[in-house]
Design a protein around this motif. Structure first.
Motif, PDB file in Angstrom:
ATOM      1  N   TYR A 150      -5.435 -10.925 -57.920  1.00 39.82           N
ATOM      2  CA  TYR A 150      -4.547 -11.529 -56.924  1.00 39.82           C
ATOM      3  C   TYR A 150      -3.075 -11.348 -57.289  1.00 39.82           C
ATOM      4  CZ  TYR A 150      -3.043 -14.579 -53.176  1.00 39.82           C
ATOM      5  OH  TYR A 150      -2.465 -15.057 -52.031  1.00 39.82           O
ATOM      6  N   ARG A 151      -2.810 -11.093 -58.585  1.00 45.49           N
ATOM      7  CA  ARG A 151      -1.414 -10.895 -59.000  1.00 45.49           C
ATOM      8  C   ARG A 151      -0.764  -9.736 -58.259  1.00 45.49           C
ATOM      9  NH1 ARG A 151      -4.814  -8.910 -62.794  1.00 45.49           N
ATOM     10  NH2 ARG A 151      -4.371  -6.922 -63.872  1.00 45.49           N
ATOM     11  N   HIS A 189      -3.361 -21.203 -58.207  1.00 44.22           N
ATOM     12  CA  HIS A 189      -3.843 -20.528 -56.998  1.00 44.22           C
ATOM     13  C   HIS A 189      -5.367 -20.505 -56.943  1.00 44.22           C
ATOM     14  CE1 HIS A 189      -3.973 -17.853 -53.593  1.00 44.22           C
ATOM     15  NE2 HIS A 189      -2.651 -17.871 -53.539  1.00 44.22           N
ATOM     16  N   GLN A 219      -7.387 -18.542 -55.461  1.00 44.72           N
ATOM     17  CA  GLN A 219      -8.026 -17.233 -55.408  1.00 44.72           C
ATOM     18  C   GLN A 219      -7.926 -16.449 -56.717  1.00 44.72           C
ATOM     19  OE1 GLN A 219      -7.785 -14.721 -52.003  1.00 44.72           O
ATOM     20  NE2 GLN A 219      -7.137 -16.360 -50.638  1.00 44.72           N
ATOM     21  N   VAL A 220      -7.367 -17.054 -57.753  1.00 38.72           N
ATOM     22  CA  VAL A 220      -7.273 -16.392 -59.050  1.00 38.72           C
ATOM     23  C   VAL A 220      -8.512 -16.716 -59.874  1.00 38.72           C
ATOM     24  CG1 VAL A 220      -5.986 -16.245 -61.219  1.00 38.72           C
ATOM     25  CG2 VAL A 220      -4.759 -16.414 -59.042  1.00 38.72           C
ATOM     26  N   LYS A 226     -13.015 -15.944 -55.193  1.00 39.37           N
ATOM     27  CA  LYS A 226     -11.857 -15.668 -56.011  1.00 39.37           C
ATOM     28  C   LYS A 226     -11.706 -14.170 -56.230  1.00 39.37           C
ATOM     29  CE  LYS A 226     -11.689 -20.086 -58.426  1.00 39.37           C
ATOM     30  NZ  LYS A 226     -11.559 -20.765 -59.728  1.00 39.37           N
ATOM     31  N   LYS A 227     -10.452 -13.712 -56.313  1.00 37.21           N
ATOM     32  CA  LYS A 227     -10.168 -12.294 -56.496  1.00 37.21           C
ATOM     33  C   LYS A 227      -9.794 -12.027 -57.955  1.00 37.21           C
ATOM     34  CE  LYS A 227      -8.514 -11.661 -51.749  1.00 37.21           C
ATOM     35  NZ  LYS A 227      -7.394 -11.238 -50.892  1.00 37.21           N
ATOM     36  N   VAL A 279      -1.207  -9.060 -55.116  1.00 38.33           N
ATOM     37  CA  VAL A 279      -0.741  -9.599 -53.828  1.00 38.33           C
ATOM     38  C   VAL A 279       0.654 -10.193 -53.999  1.00 38.33           C
ATOM     39  CG1 VAL A 279      -1.180 -11.322 -52.020  1.00 38.33           C
ATOM     40  CG2 VAL A 279      -3.094 -10.058 -53.041  1.00 38.33           C
TER      41      VAL A 279
END
Length: 431
Positions: A7-8, A192, A194-195, A3-4, A10
């Motif tokens: 990510y927002r 999401h 990746q959040v 997870k990043k 992106v």
């Protein structure tokens, strides 16, 4: 899957690119219009009607798109919107006379209508209160950057391969974006994979309630949203703002050629300068609003200060542009006007996010944007008839400036703080 934490950004990058493409194809007709006029022998009134036809579909679907983004989410609405408008952009190349161009342009507006209000909904869902103005500024700055790129790109392609090919190229870019957005985005950060939990907590900080999926949001009657004073007043002021924008977007290239005598190639390059300065203005406007909010703790004050002061400067400059003589002075004053105009833009979208709960932002923003974009129907046509009846552009510039002053005064006098939270306490809680 890792997870990043951010990510927002992106999502914001994708919105920024969407706005670039949006304005490249929207401004393409203005850049290509001298070529089209030569081919179809259009009168100034006919050109004004073609410019305006876009906004019949656009103004309505600003509202429809915003409403649908509340119901179905930004992912779905932007995917379909970008796909449809890209196909219609390509269909512009199939136009063969005044009427066919008028119809294609109106349908093209239907596709583009949902974009800004849906992008605003995405920013509201993906960004915390303290970052919203800068996120709006960055996302929407893609618009003037696209306008800057439109001149050289569309002008070069039209001179090299013909104006029809230019519209096909832009259409392909839009379809590529739609596929990428569908694969990378979700309507809310919670959906999401990746959040991270850390980012989700940051996004929800300071909200009255966490962001929820569209199907989980409570239902509110439309009339309770669109008849709020803040929504109506902001929409009327944005109408005045957009009148200046669409006057510039549709008629300034022709003004440089008809009134100042520059050639098509030079026009394509010169018109890029105001758009480039406008790009900087958009970004700086969002940063300034968030900075004033952070320093003062007054959310409404931060929005109104930037909007009112910058719109007044832009209005005065747009009126002055029609009075100066040299090409250099004309472009310089118009560049200042567009720069200050774009400084105000993030304040409108920030105000509308403040006026209603999160699950109503798409509908409220769409109504505001739809109401304001009636100026897109009025400004090009009115300007065309002014030019045809007077033989000059100066009255068109003066009218645009007067409306800009009115738009600034409306916000200064009639936009008041919503009765929800204490701004100072909210700023401290969100810091």
């Amino acid at each position: 899957m890792n997870k990043k934490k951010n990510y927002r950004w992106v999502i914001l990058t994708m919105l920024f690119i969407a706005m670039i493409i949006n304005y490249v194809d929207r401004a393409a007709l203005s850049i290509a219009m001298p070529f089209i006029t030569q081919e179809y022998h259009l009168t100034p009134a006919e050109k004004g009607m073609i410019f305006s036809s876009f906004f019949f579909g656009y103004a309505l679907f600003c509202f429809v798109g915003g409403y649908l983004s509340d119901r179905y989410g930004p992912k779905t609405v932007l995917t379909w919107s970008m796909s449809f408008w890209s196909l219609l952009c390509g269909a512009t190349a199939l136009a063969f006379n005044f009427w066919s161009l008028l119809i294609v342009r109106a349908l093209f507006g239907v596709g583009e209508g949902p974009v800004s209000s849906t992008a605003n909904k995405a920013v509201n869902s993906w960004f915390p209160i303290t970052e919203r103005a800068r996120a709006i500024g960055i996302a929407q700055s893609g618009g003037p950057l696209g306008g800057a790129l439109a001149g050289p790109i569309i002008g070069f392609l039209a001179l090299w391969l013909g104006w029809r090919f230019a519209f096909v190229v832009v259409a392909v870019l839009g379809l590529i974006w739609a596929v990428a957005w569908y694969r990378l985005a979700t309507s809310t950060p919670k959906e999401h994979p990746q959040v991270s939990a850390e980012e989700l907590a940051r996004i929800n900080a300071g909200r009255e309630a966490p962001v929820v999926a569209p199907e989980e949001a409570p239902h509110t009657p439309l009339t309770q949203i669109i008849f709020k004073r803040a929504v109506l007043v902001t929409g009327i002021s944005l109408f005045c703002y957009n009148y200046i924008l669409y006057f510039f977007m549709t008629w300034f290239p022709s003004y440089l050629i008809d009134a100042k005598g520059i050639d098509l190639k030079s026009m394509s390059l010169v018109t890029a300068l105001p758009w480039l300065v406008g790009t900087v203005g958009f970004i700086c406007g969002g940063l300034l609003i968030d900075w004033v909010f952070k320093v003062t703790g007054k959310r409404l004050f931060s929005r109104k200060l930037i909007l009112v002061s910058c719109l007044l400067v832009a209005a005065c400059c747009i009126a002055l542009t029609g009075q100066v003589e040299s090409v250099t002075a004309t472009v310089a004053v118009m560049t200042v006007a567009v720069g200050f105009l774009m400084l105000t833009a993030p304040a409108y979208w920030s105000l509308i996010q403040d006026a209603v709960p999160d699950h109503q932002v798409g509908t409220a923003g769409g109504f505001m944007h739809g109401l304001s974009n009636l100026s897109g129907i009025i400004a090009p046509t009115v300007t065309g008839f002014i030019i045809q009846s007077t033989g000059t552009y100066s009255s068109g510039f003066a009218l645009a400036g007067a409306l800009g002053i009115g738009g600034a005064l409306i916000v200064a006098l009639f936009v008041t703080a919503p009765k929800v939270k204490n701004d100072v306490l909210e700023a401290r809680a969100s810091a």
